[in-house]
Structures are given as C-alpha cells and as structure tokens.
Design an enzyme around this catalytic site. Structure first.
Site, short mmCIF file in Angstrom:
data_model
loop_
_atom_site.label_atom_id
_atom_site.label_comp_id
_atom_site.label_asym_id
_atom_site.label_seq_id
_atom_site.Cartn_x
_atom_site.Cartn_y
_atom_site.Cartn_z
N GLY A 36 0.89 -1.17 0.04
CA GLY A 36 -0.13 0.05 -0.02
C GLY A 36 1.01 1.12 -0.11
O GLY A 36 1.93 1.27 0.48
N CYS A 42 5.73 -0.35 7.14
CA CYS A 42 5.47 1.03 6.49
C CYS A 42 6.75 1.31 5.41
O CYS A 42 7.68 1.28 5.97
CB CYS A 42 5.05 2.04 7.42
SG CYS A 42 4.41 3.61 6.76
N HIS A 64 -4.57 1.59 7.86
CA HIS A 64 -3.33 2.14 7.68
C HIS A 64 -2.82 3.42 6.77
O HIS A 64 -2.41 4.38 7.17
CB HIS A 64 -2.19 0.83 7.51
CG HIS A 64 -1.03 1.09 7.46
ND1 HIS A 64 0.07 1.02 8.13
CD2 HIS A 64 -0.06 2.20 6.47
CE1 HIS A 64 1.51 1.38 7.76
NE2 HIS A 64 1.36 1.98 6.82
ZN LIG Z 1 2.61 3.50 5.73
#
Ligand SMILES: [Zn+2]
Length: 171
Positions: A45, A96, A138
């Site tokens: 993502g 992330c 998220h």
């Molecule tokens: Zn992230």
C-alpha cells in the site's frame, strides 16, 4: 515513474491531505507513479503523502495467496476515502514504506465500510475486512497525517525510537 518515498521523521508525513477535485490526466499519471513506486518498494500500500503529495489518494495491491504474487488486477485505487462504519477489533503485524525495517502488532477495526472514488470520479462503497481492511485503515491514517508508530505503547515507542535512530546511523 518511480518516485522517492519520504521516511520518518520527515515532517511532511504529519501533513493532512486534501481532497482531489480534478479527475484528469494528471491524476491518472500520479496514480500510475504511485503504483510503480509501491511495487518497486515491495509494499502492499502507498498513500500520496508518502511521495510528498498531500492529496487524499492511496493505492493497495495485496499479494495473491495462491501465486504469492501481486497481480495488477487486484490493484485498488482509492480517492477521497471516508469510513462510514466500523466494527470489532483485530491485530496484525504492520510495516510501512516510510518507516523502513520496523514491524509491530497494531490494533485496528476488524471490518469497515468505506466510500471512495475511482480514478474517473465514480463513487464506490465497500465493506472491507481482513488484510484489505487493515491496509485501508493504515493508508487512510497517512492521509490524516498519522503513522502507525503513534499507536505503539509508550515503552514500545521508546524502543522503536532508539532502534530506528541506530539503524539510520548505520545506513
Ligand atoms: Zn504506511
């Protein structure tokens, strides 16, 4: 085109993104760049602010369980998302692209209802759960100027700060 991903503690990551107004050629090429950048970074993502663009845009492309690959037909392009309902809680070990090398269990809603627009401005409403629901929450946090590390307990956050700084120094 693969763009540069900004990483913690770059203060632009705390910026709140704005809604997209024009669903034009410029938006389409930005979405294409976001997809290429996410794939190049081996992420599932990416929010636009992670490439320093403060617009309410995110892309998600989960790994297909059978083939173990990220198939482009599973790509979801999400513009101007709003969560309209949520239920339950779940935890998952998150990472992330803007906090490289760090993974931690984070609590999220188990299922959400989200309304967003596609690249042509068409409105879509979906109920999401599992990893897709987690990834959506998220990435939407990024649009609101938040990072998953803010959800850590005080002790875990301290430990993260220490280890992250050390890792940055050794790069
Ligand atoms: Zn992230």
């Amino acid at each position: 085109m693969v763009r540069e991903i900004i990483t913690y503690p770059d203060k632009r990551l705390w910026q709140k993104s704005k809604d997209v107004v024009d669903f034009d050629e410029k938006l389409h090429s930005l979405l294409d760049d976001m997809y290429e950048t996410m794939i190049a970074g081996q992420g599932i993502g990416l929010a636009a602010i992670q490439i320093a663009i403060p617009l309410n845009i995110l892309v998600i492309n989960l790994v297909d369980e059978e083939s173990g690959k990220q198939n482009k037909e599973d790509l979801i392009e999400v513009i101007n998302p709003k969560i309209t309902a949520q239920e339950g809680t779940t935890t998952f070990q998150e990472g992330c692209l803007s906090v490289p090398g760090f993974f931690e269990e984070i609590q999220r809603y188990e299922s959400i209802t989200v309304t967003y627009q596609d690249r042509f401005g068409k409105s879509i409403t979906q109920n999401l759960d599992g990893l897709l629901g987690i990834a959506m929450q998220h990435e939407m946090d990024h649009l609101n100027g938040h990072l998953f590390i803010e959800k850590l307990s005080y002790t875990k956050r301290k430990k993260f700060e220490k280890e992250y700084k050390k890792a940055q120094k050794n790069k």
